[in-house]
Design a protein around this motif. Structure first.
Motif, short mmCIF file in Angstrom:
data_model
loop_
_atom_site.label_atom_id
_atom_site.label_comp_id
_atom_site.label_asym_id
_atom_site.label_seq_id
_atom_site.Cartn_x
_atom_site.Cartn_y
_atom_site.Cartn_z
N PRO A 6 8.87 45.44 43.10
CA PRO A 6 10.47 45.35 42.86
C PRO A 6 11.18 46.74 43.02
CG PRO A 6 9.12 45.24 40.93
CD PRO A 6 8.26 45.22 42.06
N PRO A 7 12.53 46.76 43.32
CA PRO A 7 13.40 47.86 43.57
C PRO A 7 13.65 48.55 41.97
CG PRO A 7 14.65 46.10 43.72
CD PRO A 7 13.27 45.60 43.61
N SER A 8 13.53 49.95 41.94
CA SER A 8 13.93 50.47 40.62
C SER A 8 15.40 50.78 40.65
CB SER A 8 13.13 51.91 40.40
OG SER A 8 13.62 52.76 41.82
N GLY A 9 16.09 51.31 39.81
CA GLY A 9 17.39 51.41 39.58
C GLY A 9 18.16 50.67 38.78
N ASP A 10 19.34 50.89 38.43
CA ASP A 10 20.28 50.04 37.37
C ASP A 10 20.66 48.80 38.27
OD1 ASP A 10 19.88 51.95 35.41
OD2 ASP A 10 21.68 53.10 35.85
N ILE A 11 21.10 47.96 37.36
CA ILE A 11 21.73 46.68 37.77
C ILE A 11 23.04 46.94 37.91
CG2 ILE A 11 21.87 44.21 37.78
CD1 ILE A 11 19.22 45.09 38.62
#
Length: 214
Positions: A6-11
């Motif tokens: 899964p991708p990281s980073g904020d939603i």
């Protein structure tokens, strides 16, 4: 299917009030957890960390990006769920599909059922399938591919993916239905661009939009 990474980073939050939460789901992230610890990371669990009362209303496929709405109260969840069930919500997707899709607009009316020996694949089945209807409109096209807007009038699993495949124009980058194209694209070229619904408290019509990242 490829290994889950899964991708990281904020939603990205598109809208928040006391009843609704609307976000832009990234491609490659499950909407809800799968079976086992390796599939635990998902959009719902990430949102729960920041919004403890968040409640699931609908889903997008793992490799589809775009607009998703959640309820923040039990009443909002029920009200929104009823809108989806009664087909009162309006959904618009953007996709890139193989080949030149003609005519410029039309509908696919083909019933769908799970392909049990090959699940999670779905397939067209005129004998036992559930009704499924998709509208399309070509935005631009070449001999190699077409960029289209898709309008699902029903909400069957993998509906847009199977309907485009049935037309002979599968969605590019789709590992399940067009695996021969997967290596050429960084992701499946399908994005939930716009969602229209009624606010569960005020009844006011609302529209949420996030342009496709491809």
């Amino acid at each position: 299917m490829s290994e889950y990474s899964p991708p990281s980073g904020d939603i990205v939050v598109l809208h928040e009030d006391s009843d609704l939460l609307v976000v832009d789901k990234p491609a490659g992230l499950l909407s809800v957890p799968g079976k086992g610890a390796a599939l635990a990371d998902c959009l719902l669990s990430r949102l729960e960390a920041a919004f403890p009362t968040v409640r699931l209303v609908h889903r997008l496929d793992r490799d589809t990006s775009g607009v998703m709405v959640f309820g923040l109260t039990a009443h909002a969840q029920r009200h929104l769920g009823a809108q989806f069930e009664a087909r009162k919500t309006k959904k618009t997707y953007v996709a890139r599909v193989a080949g030149r899709l003609a005519p410029k607009s039309g509908e696919v009316d083909l019933p769908l059922i799970v392909d049990w020996p090959n699940r999670p694949r779905q397939m067209v089945c005129h004998d036992n399938g559930k009704p499924a209807l998709t509208g399309w409109k070509v935005m631009k096209a070449s001999d190699a591919e077409s960029r289209v807007r898709l309008f699902p009038h029903t909400g069957r699993s993998h509906q847009l993916r199977v309907h485009m495949l049935a037309l002979g124009h599968p969605i590019l980058g789709d590992e399940l239905y067009a695996p021969e194209t997967a290596a050429q694209y960084p992701r499946m070229m399908l994005h939930a661009e716009e969602l229209r619904l009624s606010h569960p408290e005020s009844g006011r019509g609302m529209s949420f939009r996030q342009p496709a990242p491809f």
